[in-house]
Design a protein around this motif. Sequence first.
Motif, PDB file in Angstrom:
ATOM      1  N   ILE A 148       0.836  -1.202   0.000  1.00  0.00           N
ATOM      2  CA  ILE A 148       0.000   0.000   0.000  1.00  0.00           C
ATOM      3  C   ILE A 148       0.871   1.252   0.000  1.00  0.00           C
ATOM      4  CG2 ILE A 148      -1.656   1.332   1.386  1.00  0.00           C
ATOM      5  CD1 ILE A 148      -2.766  -1.483   2.285  1.00  0.00           C
ATOM      6  N   ALA A 149       1.897   1.278   0.837  1.00  0.00           N
ATOM      7  CA  ALA A 149       2.787   2.444   0.895  1.00  0.00           C
ATOM      8  C   ALA A 149       3.480   2.689  -0.443  1.00  0.00           C
ATOM      9  CB  ALA A 149       3.825   2.257   2.003  1.00  0.00           C
ATOM     10  N   GLU A 150       3.793   1.634  -1.156  1.00  0.00           N
ATOM     11  CA  GLU A 150       4.453   1.759  -2.460  1.00  0.00           C
ATOM     12  C   GLU A 150       3.517   2.312  -3.531  1.00  0.00           C
ATOM     13  OE1 GLU A 150       7.699   0.764  -4.210  1.00  0.00           O
ATOM     14  OE2 GLU A 150       8.036   1.600  -2.223  1.00  0.00           O
ATOM     15  N   HIS A 151       2.234   2.032  -3.430  1.00  0.00           N
ATOM     16  CA  HIS A 151       1.304   2.388  -4.499  1.00  0.00           C
ATOM     17  C   HIS A 151       0.400   3.578  -4.196  1.00  0.00           C
ATOM     18  CE1 HIS A 151       2.456  -1.670  -5.779  1.00  0.00           C
ATOM     19  NE2 HIS A 151       2.180  -1.215  -6.985  1.00  0.00           N
ATOM     20  N   VAL A 152       0.215   3.907  -2.936  1.00  0.00           N
ATOM     21  CA  VAL A 152      -0.716   4.976  -2.572  1.00  0.00           C
ATOM     22  C   VAL A 152       0.073   6.086  -1.883  1.00  0.00           C
ATOM     23  CG1 VAL A 152      -2.798   5.569  -1.274  1.00  0.00           C
ATOM     24  CG2 VAL A 152      -2.559   3.283  -2.262  1.00  0.00           C
ATOM     25  N   ARG A 153      -0.022   7.266  -2.418  1.00  0.00           N
ATOM     26  CA  ARG A 153       0.712   8.403  -1.849  1.00  0.00           C
ATOM     27  C   ARG A 153      -0.022   8.957  -0.643  1.00  0.00           C
ATOM     28  NH1 ARG A 153       4.383   9.697  -5.830  1.00  0.00           N
ATOM     29  NH2 ARG A 153       5.538  11.437  -5.019  1.00  0.00           N
ATOM     30  N   ASP A 154       0.680   9.073   0.460  1.00  0.00           N
ATOM     31  CA  ASP A 154       0.206   9.803   1.629  1.00  0.00           C
ATOM     32  C   ASP A 154      -1.206   9.386   2.065  1.00  0.00           C
ATOM     33  OD1 ASP A 154       1.387  11.598   3.377  1.00  0.00           O
ATOM     34  OD2 ASP A 154       0.177  13.262   2.640  1.00  0.00           O
ATOM     35  N   ASP A 188      -6.305   5.124   8.617  1.00  0.00           N
ATOM     36  CA  ASP A 188      -7.557   4.378   8.474  1.00  0.00           C
ATOM     37  C   ASP A 188      -7.775   3.917   7.036  1.00  0.00           C
ATOM     38  OD1 ASP A 188      -8.232   4.439  11.150  1.00  0.00           O
ATOM     39  OD2 ASP A 188      -9.519   6.209  10.974  1.00  0.00           O
ATOM     40  N   LYS A 189      -7.374   4.737   6.075  1.00  0.00           N
ATOM     41  CA  LYS A 189      -7.500   4.323   4.674  1.00  0.00           C
ATOM     42  C   LYS A 189      -6.572   3.146   4.401  1.00  0.00           C
ATOM     43  CE  LYS A 189      -8.253   7.058   1.099  1.00  0.00           C
ATOM     44  NZ  LYS A 189      -8.076   8.031  -0.005  1.00  0.00           N
ATOM     45  N   ALA A 190      -5.352   3.210   4.930  1.00  0.00           N
ATOM     46  CA  ALA A 190      -4.412   2.096   4.752  1.00  0.00           C
ATOM     47  C   ALA A 190      -4.983   0.825   5.360  1.00  0.00           C
ATOM     48  CB  ALA A 190      -3.057   2.429   5.372  1.00  0.00           C
ATOM     49  N   ARG A 191      -5.632   0.928   6.521  1.00  0.00           N
ATOM     50  CA  ARG A 191      -6.234  -0.245   7.157  1.00  0.00           C
ATOM     51  C   ARG A 191      -7.362  -0.808   6.293  1.00  0.00           C
ATOM     52  NH1 ARG A 191      -8.916   0.751  11.901  1.00  0.00           N
ATOM     53  NH2 ARG A 191      -9.016  -1.511  12.093  1.00  0.00           N
ATOM     54  N   LEU A 192      -8.197   0.071   5.738  1.00  0.00           N
ATOM     55  CA  LEU A 192      -9.288  -0.391   4.874  1.00  0.00           C
ATOM     56  C   LEU A 192      -8.741  -1.040   3.603  1.00  0.00           C
ATOM     57  CD1 LEU A 192     -11.740   2.609   5.290  1.00  0.00           C
ATOM     58  CD2 LEU A 192     -12.236   0.233   5.887  1.00  0.00           C
ATOM     59  N   LEU A 193      -7.753  -0.414   2.981  1.00  0.00           N
ATOM     60  CA  LEU A 193      -7.159  -0.987   1.768  1.00  0.00           C
ATOM     61  C   LEU A 193      -6.522  -2.336   2.061  1.00  0.00           C
ATOM     62  CD1 LEU A 193      -5.562   2.211   0.176  1.00  0.00           C
ATOM     63  CD2 LEU A 193      -7.726   1.095  -0.440  1.00  0.00           C
ATOM     64  N   ASP A 194      -5.881  -2.451   3.220  1.00  0.00           N
ATOM     65  CA  ASP A 194      -5.283  -3.727   3.622  1.00  0.00           C
ATOM     66  C   ASP A 194      -6.357  -4.805   3.737  1.00  0.00           C
ATOM     67  OD1 ASP A 194      -3.233  -5.537   4.781  1.00  0.00           O
ATOM     68  OD2 ASP A 194      -4.424  -5.283   6.601  1.00  0.00           O
ATOM     69  N   PHE A 195      -7.480  -4.467   4.340  1.00  0.00           N
ATOM     70  CA  PHE A 195      -8.591  -5.418   4.476  1.00  0.00           C
ATOM     71  C   PHE A 195      -9.035  -5.912   3.099  1.00  0.00           C
ATOM     72  CE2 PHE A 195     -13.167  -6.312   4.675  1.00  0.00           C
ATOM     73  CZ  PHE A 195     -13.203  -7.263   5.680  1.00  0.00           C
ATOM     74  N   TYR A 196      -9.140  -5.001   2.150  1.00  0.00           N
ATOM     75  CA  TYR A 196      -9.601  -5.389   0.816  1.00  0.00           C
ATOM     76  C   TYR A 196      -8.513  -6.079  -0.012  1.00  0.00           C
ATOM     77  CZ  TYR A 196     -13.906  -3.099   1.964  1.00  0.00           C
ATOM     78  OH  TYR A 196     -15.090  -2.774   2.579  1.00  0.00           O
ATOM     79  N   LEU A 197      -7.249  -5.841   0.299  1.00  0.00           N
ATOM     80  CA  LEU A 197      -6.201  -6.636  -0.344  1.00  0.00           C
ATOM     81  C   LEU A 197      -6.276  -8.081   0.128  1.00  0.00           C
ATOM     82  CD1 LEU A 197      -2.974  -4.416  -0.255  1.00  0.00           C
ATOM     83  CD2 LEU A 197      -4.402  -4.982  -2.226  1.00  0.00           C
ATOM     84  N   GLY A 216      -7.330  -2.611  -8.676  1.00  0.00           N
ATOM     85  CA  GLY A 216      -8.496  -1.768  -8.426  1.00  0.00           C
ATOM     86  C   GLY A 216      -8.507  -1.204  -7.018  1.00  0.00           C
ATOM     87  N   VAL A 217      -8.076  -2.015  -6.051  1.00  0.00           N
ATOM     88  CA  VAL A 217      -7.992  -1.541  -4.663  1.00  0.00           C
ATOM     89  C   VAL A 217      -6.919  -0.468  -4.555  1.00  0.00           C
ATOM     90  CG1 VAL A 217      -7.324  -2.188  -2.313  1.00  0.00           C
ATOM     91  CG2 VAL A 217      -8.884  -3.645  -3.598  1.00  0.00           C
ATOM     92  N   LEU A 218      -5.742  -0.727  -5.124  1.00  0.00           N
ATOM     93  CA  LEU A 218      -4.619   0.198  -4.994  1.00  0.00           C
ATOM     94  C   LEU A 218      -4.790   1.469  -5.815  1.00  0.00           C
ATOM     95  CD1 LEU A 218      -1.698  -2.388  -5.078  1.00  0.00           C
ATOM     96  CD2 LEU A 218      -2.587  -1.173  -3.080  1.00  0.00           C
ATOM     97  N   ASN A 219      -5.440   1.368  -6.959  1.00  0.00           N
ATOM     98  CA  ASN A 219      -5.580   2.524  -7.841  1.00  0.00           C
ATOM     99  C   ASN A 219      -6.967   3.145  -7.824  1.00  0.00           C
ATOM    100  OD1 ASN A 219      -2.905   2.150  -8.705  1.00  0.00           O
ATOM    101  ND2 ASN A 219      -3.565   0.659 -10.222  1.00  0.00           N
ATOM    102  N   GLY A 220      -8.004   2.348  -7.553  1.00  0.00           N
ATOM    103  CA  GLY A 220      -9.376   2.858  -7.569  1.00  0.00           C
ATOM    104  C   GLY A 220      -9.894   3.247  -6.199  1.00  0.00           C
TER     105      GLY A 220
END
Length: 166
Positions: free
Chosen positions: A20-26, A30-39, A136-140
């Motif tokens: 997530i840190a590599e693909h999503v800037r700043d 909580d967003k990182a936690r949600l994205l992790d759940f969906y990964l 889609g999770v990382l970019n959308g």
Amino acid sequence: MLIYHPAYDAYHCAFRMFVIAEHVRDAELDKARLLDFYLLFPGMVSKIRLPDTLKALRAQAKAAANIYRDPVSGISTFREMRHIQEAALKSVAASGLIDMERFGSGFVTRTQMPVPPALKNRLDEFVSANGPVVEGVLNGLSGIPLLGHDGLKHRSELMEYRYDFA
């Protein structure tokens, strides 16, 4: 009987958080936690109220097979993962790959520290092996604001959003 699940594996979580840190800037924590759940549970993306621009992601998510099965209750699983996710983020931040000052302010921001080639290859393999839903999770999903009405918290229904300042 012991049963392995990556949702409760701090090392697996640290790897996902670094993806997530590599693909999503700043990203907000909580967003990182949600994205992790969906990964981890890409099939659960189909349960999100997606904006019209991401409707194709719903079909991809429905087709995504999870070898560990989706959780019975997404909300309780997400809440159970909190401490592991926080420990994983602290571990990645302590390694210098996430900016410690920004982390203290509630953001996951990648530093300029170079990634070893072997780790970079593993990150790329993870994204390509897990198909279009992960992209889609990382970019959308990452492009949806976190807070307020129609934010990611509201759309996912995994976190309280009504008291957010948006």
